[in-house]
Every structure is written in C-alpha cells, then in structure tokens.
Design an enzyme around this catalytic site. Structure first.
Site, PDB file in Angstrom:
ATOM      1  CD  GLU A 194      -3.153  -1.012   2.058  1.00  0.00           C
ATOM      2  OE1 GLU A 194      -3.145  -0.088   2.908  1.00  0.00           O
ATOM      3  OE2 GLU A 194      -4.062  -1.858   1.998  1.00  0.00           O
ATOM      4  CD  GLU A 315      -3.921  -5.739   2.820  1.00  0.00           C
ATOM      5  OE1 GLU A 315      -4.866  -5.037   3.254  1.00  0.00           O
ATOM      6  OE2 GLU A 315      -2.725  -5.473   3.028  1.00  0.00           O
TER       7      GLU A 315
END
Length: 515
Positions: A194, A315
C-alpha cells in the site's frame, strides 16, 4: 386470435415474473484449459490485534496445547482447510517492521510499538524463523512483504539473502548461528505494501522507480510482487505496468487491494446487527470485484498481452465496524452467513479470472476482519468463511470450466443484481460447481447443462442458515456449517436442483468409474 393472445400473455409472464428455465448455466468442459492456481485460496496474517499473538502463536510455555508455540487446534484446522499460501508480516505493519529485530534469542529481541494497529508493544517473539516454521507446519507457501516504506534497499536485500542464500556470506552465517543450517525455499516476496497510503504515501511514478531499485537487489527472490492499486486507481496500474515493461525480470506480480465495505470508508456498519438492505448493499459491493479485476486486467493486457505478470489480490474480504468492547485498532469482527456469501462470491470471481489472477489472500486468518478462525482463551471456533474455503478447496489447481450463466435478478430499492453467482472446475474427472444464491428470501431452481463430457453421478454440500445474521459463537459453534445436499443424477447432460435462499452450494458430478 385467442391462441395468439394466450401466447402473448405467456411471454409477458415470462418477462415479468421470470421462470425457472431462465436460471441456466451452460458449462463447456471441453474448453477447460486455464488452471485455477491454488494460491488464489491464500490467506493473510498481519501483526494486527490478536491475529499473531493470542491467535496463531501462544508460545511454547502456554497451557494451550501447541506445537513449538503454535496453537495445535489452529494448526489442525488450517491443514484441514488446505491453506496454500500465507502472507506476512503486513499490511501496514510490514512497512514499519525491521526483520533483524525478530531473529535470534527471543529474550534479547528488542520490542516494537505497533503504531498502525492499537499502539501496542510487541516483543518480536514471532519473527522470520517462527513464520517460516509455521508455514512448514501447516503446509503453506510463505509470502513475505519487504519493508519499503521505512526500510532500506540493503535491509530488504539482506533479508532475502538471509532466507534464501546457500552461499558463504554474512547473512548465511547469521542464519546458521540462529539455528537454521539450510536456506528456506521461499518463492514469493512483496516489494512494499500500500505504498499509495500507509506504505509511504507515494505517487505511482515515485514508487515505480523505487520498486525497480529494490527489486534489482533482491537477487534470491523468485517471484517479485509490486505494490499495486487501491480499488479503482487505474492510473496506478497503468504507471506500474508502463514503467516495468522493459525490465520484465524484475516483476512477476502486481497487487490489488479491495475490501467489501458497504457504506464506504470509514467502516460504520455492524458485522452482526443488520437488515436486508445492508445485506443487499454488501452483495453489491463484493460483486464489484469482478469489474475491478476486469478493468485492471485490461490495462495489464496493454503492456503484457501474454499475461506473464500475475494480478495478486493480496488483501480482500469484508470490513465492518469493530466489535463493541474490543480495541478499535484490533479490527475484530464477528463472521456471519453474510460473510460466507461474500467469501463464496469472491472466490467464484477470482476463479473466473484465473487467466490473470494468480494469487489472492483473504484478510485475515485469525481474529481480524473476515477471519476463518476466532479464539477466546483456550477455545477456538471455525467461522462460516472457514467452511466456504474448505468447501471450495476442490478448485485448487483444477482447470477452470468456461460457463454461460443466465440468472434472474435480485432487486432492492431500484438496484438490481444477478441473484446467482457461480464458477466451475474439473480435476481428476470430477466436475465441481460452486454456486451462490444472493437472494435472502427466495429459493431458486437452476438447470446446469454440461457439454464436452458425460457424467452419471452427483453429490452436493450446502452452507446456509435460518437467518441472515446467524453466526458461530463459542457456545454455538455449529450454527452455520456445511451439510450434505442431495442432487439427482444427471440426465442427457443436464442436472436440475433448487438452490436455497442465502446459500453457498457445491455440486460435484462424476462418472461411474469414480465410484
């Protein structure tokens, strides 16, 4: 005139009411030439809340039965579920994690403050050796995320060397001093996490260059995964694919993160106290995964038409408001029948995109978000999501069967969804079909027609419950579990059955020789 009128009325009834025949799935087993990578059924264990400590790991001195500190009941359950790959140590935690703090004598390891998740202090007793040992115990491939956000190229390169190298070197010597003579066979390494957010708040252009630099020095990494987009950031995907096109040896996968979060960010809806509108909103959100994967894949196709670079959805899952009475930073939520439907629909979508999607990791394994296992002291329970993953394990490394699905609609307040969602695969002569009925109020009759192979026997497993909010708890651990489902024998390549409302169903067809 009357005959024509009757035909018109019948046609209108079909259009308005929808008849059973419209719910039809045609399967083409003779066109099954894409493998569903078993890694699509992967999991994620971050240093977050009670996932690692008090979840997977209780320490060797615990009164809870354990194998070298790993809870034995959890080990047995995960082996039974057939976990193919496990991602660690993060997540956001990964870009604050310095691996050398988690090796060597546990009594001498420095502690770390988990700044992202609850501000708790951890003693680093679960580190590289423990994680890789745990993966070996449960039979899973390890997937390690390197620290790009706050780490250095040297730190990342040395970690890869420590794990994978058999050469005489300082890192190899250090590993041997810590009790591991031979290197581990670790294939998957993520270069950051991320990086558009908690992993550094970077622009895609900056991260693309940083990724190329880190990846260059991670010599022992067999499969390098670049930190990809958040949800629908198609610009990020375009930049990463463009900037790595001329260095294909540096990139093997590109990640994508997408959480099913009705109501948007921050998560505000309850995991257990919800009605049919929340249910419908949740089904709408998980179905959006198909659109996201399609659009990101189309961008990847522009630069990589041969689909060499895998899309890694590392994810995904539901994200609701944390359970009352728990630390909000621990992201602890219950897991209802609704989560089971999300798991089933999500896995069907991932299966159907297996030409490009090569791995996925639901978040997270124990006690966090859409967990497959919850613990309370020495007690453990298997969530509805666990039972879906176990049911769907038949798809691992099977061949995807192309299908055409015609479904009636499921509508609420002007928003319409397909009521049915499905995928299918064939392996060792057995055709496995997984089907979800998203409508919480209506049983649906469906007809399967199979072309290409002949099957004579059928069996099924069903997961559903009386109420959409039902869940397993420590005093009712079998509230939502799979049960046998009777399916009639196929006739002339067709099989019909009724899919109960709000359910996940596995139907398997096979020939006489398999009995």
């Amino acid at each position: 005139m009357m005959k024509a009128l009757n035909c018109t009325i019948a046609f209108l009834l079909v259009m308005v009411l929808g008849v059973q025949a419209q719910n039809k799935i045609t399967l083409h087993t003779d066109e099954a030439d894409t493998k569903i990578n078993r890694e699509i059924y992967g999991h994620f264990a971050e240093h977050l809340g009670r996932c690692i400590y008090d979840g997977l790991y209780v320490g060797e001195g615990s009164e809870i039965p354990n194998i070298r500190g790993f809870r034995k009941d959890i080990v047995d359950a995960l082996k039974d579920m057939k976990v193919p790959v496990l991602r660690w140590p993060g997540g956001c935690f990964g870009d604050t994690y310095h691996w050398k703090d988690g090796i060597g004598d546990k009594s001498k390891r420095p502690s770390i403050v988990n700044v992202h998740w609850g501000g708790v202090t951890e003693d680093n007793s679960f580190g590289t050796h423990e994680f890789l040992d745990f993966c070996q115990v449960i039979g899973a491939e390890p997937y390690i995320n390197l620290n790009v956000g706050s780490g250095t190229v040297q730190e990342a390169a040395e970690w890869v060397e420590y794990i994978t190298s058999n050469n005489q070197s300082p890192m190899t010597d250090l590993r041997k001093q810590n009790g591991r003579e031979e290197p581990w066979d670790v294939k998957y390494f993520g270069i950051g996490n991320e990086n558009w957010g908690c992993g550094g708040n970077m622009t895609p252009e900056y991260y693309a260059n940083l990724f190329r630099r880190f990846s260059t020095y991670c010599y022992g990494a067999q499969y390098r995964i670049a930190g990809g987009a958040n949800v629908d950031d198609y610009h990020w995907t375009d930049v990463l694919m463009r900037e790595t096109k001329n260095v294909p040896h540096l990139i093997n996968g590109l990640s994508l993160h997408y959480y099913t979060m009705p109501g948007g960010w921050p998560p505000s809806r309850s995991a257990t106290d919800f009605g049919k509108q929340d249910w419908h909103d949740t089904m709408y959100e998980v179905l959006r995964m198909d659109e996201l994967i399609t659009k990101h894949s189309n961008i990847m196709d522009t630069y990589d038409p041969n689909k060499r670079v895998g899309l890694i959805v590392d994810e995904w899952g539901t994200w609701f408001k944390s359970m009352e009475g728990t630390n909000p930073g621990f992201l602890h939520q219950q897991n209802t029948l609704r989560d089971a439907l999300v798991a089933g629909v999500g896995l069907n979508i991932l299966n159907n995109h297996s030409e490009r999607v090569k791995m996925a990791n639901i978040a997270q394994m124990v006690n966090v978000l859409q967990a497959v296992i919850l613990t309370k002291g020495d007690q453990m329970l298997l969530t509805p999501t666990y039972h879906v993953f176990k049911m769907y394990s038949v798809h691992q490394d099977a061949q995807l069967v192309p299908m055409h699905l015609a479904s009636e609609k499921y509508e609420m307040n002007g928003r319409t969804l397909d009521a049915l969602n499905a995928s299918a695969s064939v392996k060792d002569g057995v055709l496995s079909m997984t089907l979800c009925n998203l409508n919480p109020d209506k049983d649906i009759e469906v007809e399967y027609e199979v072309t290409g192979d002949e099957y004579t026997m059928a069996s099924g497993q069903l997961l559903t419950s009386k109420n959409i909010t039902d869940y397993n708890d420590f005093d009712k651990s079998t509230e939502v579990v799979t049960k046998p489902f009777k399916v009639s024998k196929p006739k002339n390549g067709k099989v019909k059955f009724t899919v109960p409302s709000k359910s996940v169903l596995l139907v398997q067809l096979q020939g006489e020789q398999k009995l």
